[in-house]
Structure formats: C-alpha cells, structure tokens
Design a protein around this motif. Sequence first.
Motif, PDB file in Angstrom:
ATOM      1  N   GLN A  14     -54.653 -45.356  -0.793  1.00 44.34           N
ATOM      2  CA  GLN A  14     -54.183 -45.030  -2.140  1.00 44.34           C
ATOM      3  C   GLN A  14     -54.563 -43.600  -2.509  1.00 44.34           C
ATOM      4  N   LEU A  15     -55.771 -43.185  -2.178  1.00 47.08           N
ATOM      5  CA  LEU A  15     -56.195 -41.817  -2.458  1.00 47.08           C
ATOM      6  C   LEU A  15     -55.344 -40.819  -1.685  1.00 47.08           C
ATOM      7  N   ARG A  16     -55.053 -41.123  -0.443  1.00 43.46           N
ATOM      8  CA  ARG A  16     -54.255 -40.229   0.382  1.00 43.46           C
ATOM      9  C   ARG A  16     -52.852 -40.077  -0.203  1.00 43.46           C
ATOM     10  N   ARG A  17     -52.240 -41.181  -0.619  1.00 38.09           N
ATOM     11  CA  ARG A  17     -50.900 -41.119  -1.213  1.00 38.09           C
ATOM     12  C   ARG A  17     -50.915 -40.339  -2.519  1.00 38.09           C
ATOM     13  N   HIS A  18     -51.928 -40.564  -3.332  1.00 41.94           N
ATOM     14  CA  HIS A  18     -52.025 -39.884  -4.625  1.00 41.94           C
ATOM     15  C   HIS A  18     -52.247 -38.392  -4.418  1.00 41.94           C
ATOM     16  N   ARG A  19     -53.054 -38.032  -3.463  1.00 40.60           N
ATOM     17  CA  ARG A  19     -53.374 -36.630  -3.211  1.00 40.60           C
ATOM     18  C   ARG A  19     -52.129 -35.887  -2.732  1.00 40.60           C
ATOM     19  N   GLU A  20     -51.293 -36.508  -1.921  1.00 40.01           N
ATOM     20  CA  GLU A  20     -50.115 -35.853  -1.376  1.00 40.01           C
ATOM     21  C   GLU A  20     -48.984 -35.756  -2.385  1.00 40.01           C
ATOM     22  N   SER A  21     -48.994 -36.566  -3.420  1.00 33.54           N
ATOM     23  CA  SER A  21     -47.900 -36.510  -4.391  1.00 33.54           C
ATOM     24  C   SER A  21     -47.894 -35.179  -5.135  1.00 33.54           C
ATOM     25  N   GLY A  22     -49.047 -34.601  -5.380  1.00 32.00           N
ATOM     26  CA  GLY A  22     -49.098 -33.293  -6.027  1.00 32.00           C
ATOM     27  C   GLY A  22     -48.572 -32.201  -5.130  1.00 32.00           C
ATOM     28  N   MET A  23     -48.802 -32.326  -3.840  1.00 32.03           N
ATOM     29  CA  MET A  23     -48.315 -31.319  -2.904  1.00 32.03           C
ATOM     30  C   MET A  23     -46.798 -31.298  -2.877  1.00 32.03           C
ATOM     31  N   SER A  24     -46.170 -32.443  -2.917  1.00 31.61           N
ATOM     32  CA  SER A  24     -44.712 -32.455  -2.857  1.00 31.61           C
ATOM     33  C   SER A  24     -44.127 -31.816  -4.112  1.00 31.61           C
ATOM     34  N   THR A  25     -44.765 -32.001  -5.249  1.00 32.67           N
ATOM     35  CA  THR A  25     -44.304 -31.368  -6.478  1.00 32.67           C
ATOM     36  C   THR A  25     -44.397 -29.852  -6.352  1.00 32.67           C
ATOM     37  N   ALA A  26     -45.487 -29.351  -5.799  1.00 33.46           N
ATOM     38  CA  ALA A  26     -45.638 -27.910  -5.607  1.00 33.46           C
ATOM     39  C   ALA A  26     -44.610 -27.386  -4.612  1.00 33.46           C
ATOM     40  N   GLU A  27     -44.343 -28.153  -3.581  1.00 39.26           N
ATOM     41  CA  GLU A  27     -43.347 -27.727  -2.596  1.00 39.26           C
ATOM     42  C   GLU A  27     -41.959 -27.684  -3.216  1.00 39.26           C
ATOM     43  N   TYR A  28     -41.632 -28.651  -4.055  1.00 41.09           N
ATOM     44  CA  TYR A  28     -40.345 -28.628  -4.744  1.00 41.09           C
ATOM     45  C   TYR A  28     -40.248 -27.407  -5.660  1.00 41.09           C
ATOM     46  N   ALA A  29     -41.325 -27.079  -6.331  1.00 39.03           N
ATOM     47  CA  ALA A  29     -41.323 -25.924  -7.220  1.00 39.03           C
ATOM     48  C   ALA A  29     -41.085 -24.635  -6.437  1.00 39.03           C
ATOM     49  N   VAL A  30     -41.762 -24.475  -5.316  1.00 41.20           N
ATOM     50  CA  VAL A  30     -41.577 -23.278  -4.490  1.00 41.20           C
ATOM     51  C   VAL A  30     -40.158 -23.238  -3.939  1.00 41.20           C
ATOM     52  N   GLY A  31     -39.646 -24.358  -3.505  1.00 46.84           N
ATOM     53  CA  GLY A  31     -38.275 -24.416  -3.008  1.00 46.84           C
ATOM     54  C   GLY A  31     -37.249 -24.081  -4.075  1.00 46.84           C
ATOM     55  N   THR A  32     -37.479 -24.556  -5.288  1.00 44.53           N
ATOM     56  CA  THR A  32     -36.565 -24.266  -6.397  1.00 44.53           C
ATOM     57  C   THR A  32     -36.578 -22.783  -6.736  1.00 44.53           C
ATOM     58  N   ILE A  33     -37.764 -22.189  -6.763  1.00 43.88           N
ATOM     59  CA  ILE A  33     -37.873 -20.760  -7.050  1.00 43.88           C
ATOM     60  C   ILE A  33     -37.188 -19.944  -5.963  1.00 43.88           C
TER      61      ILE A  33
END
Length: 67
Positions: A14-33
């Motif tokens: 659960q911790l691993r899944r929760h920790r990676e969810s923030g990374m995907s949001t940051a990756e989407y933001a960089v991709g959008t920019i």
Amino acid sequence: MRKSTIRWRSARQQLRRHRESGMSTAEYAVGTIAACAFAAVLLAILKSGTIQGLVTSVITTAISVSL
C-alpha cells in the motif's frame, strides 16, 4: 506464514502504491508542459509567411486535382 508477516507485506504494498501515485502526477505535469511548449513552437513556425505560403500552395494543389 504468520499474520504479522502478511500484514507487513500488505502495508508495504500500500505504501509503495501510494508513493508512486505522486510520481505519475508529476510526470503528467511535465508531459503536459512539454506538449504545450511543442505546440507553441509549431504555432510560431506555422504563422511564418514562408510556411503559410507553402501550406496554401499544397492545399490549392490538392483541391485543384481532379479525381
């Protein structure tokens, strides 16, 4: 397997899944920019007079071709 071991594995997953969810949001933001920057560069290129003339020429040629 002991119950404490199973609980520990479940908690770790659960911790691993929760920790990676923030990374995907940051990756989407960089991709959008990056996509917006690429679109801005393409727009600047397409607004130049040379490219507008070329695109107009291609469209005019395509329309005038009889099938």
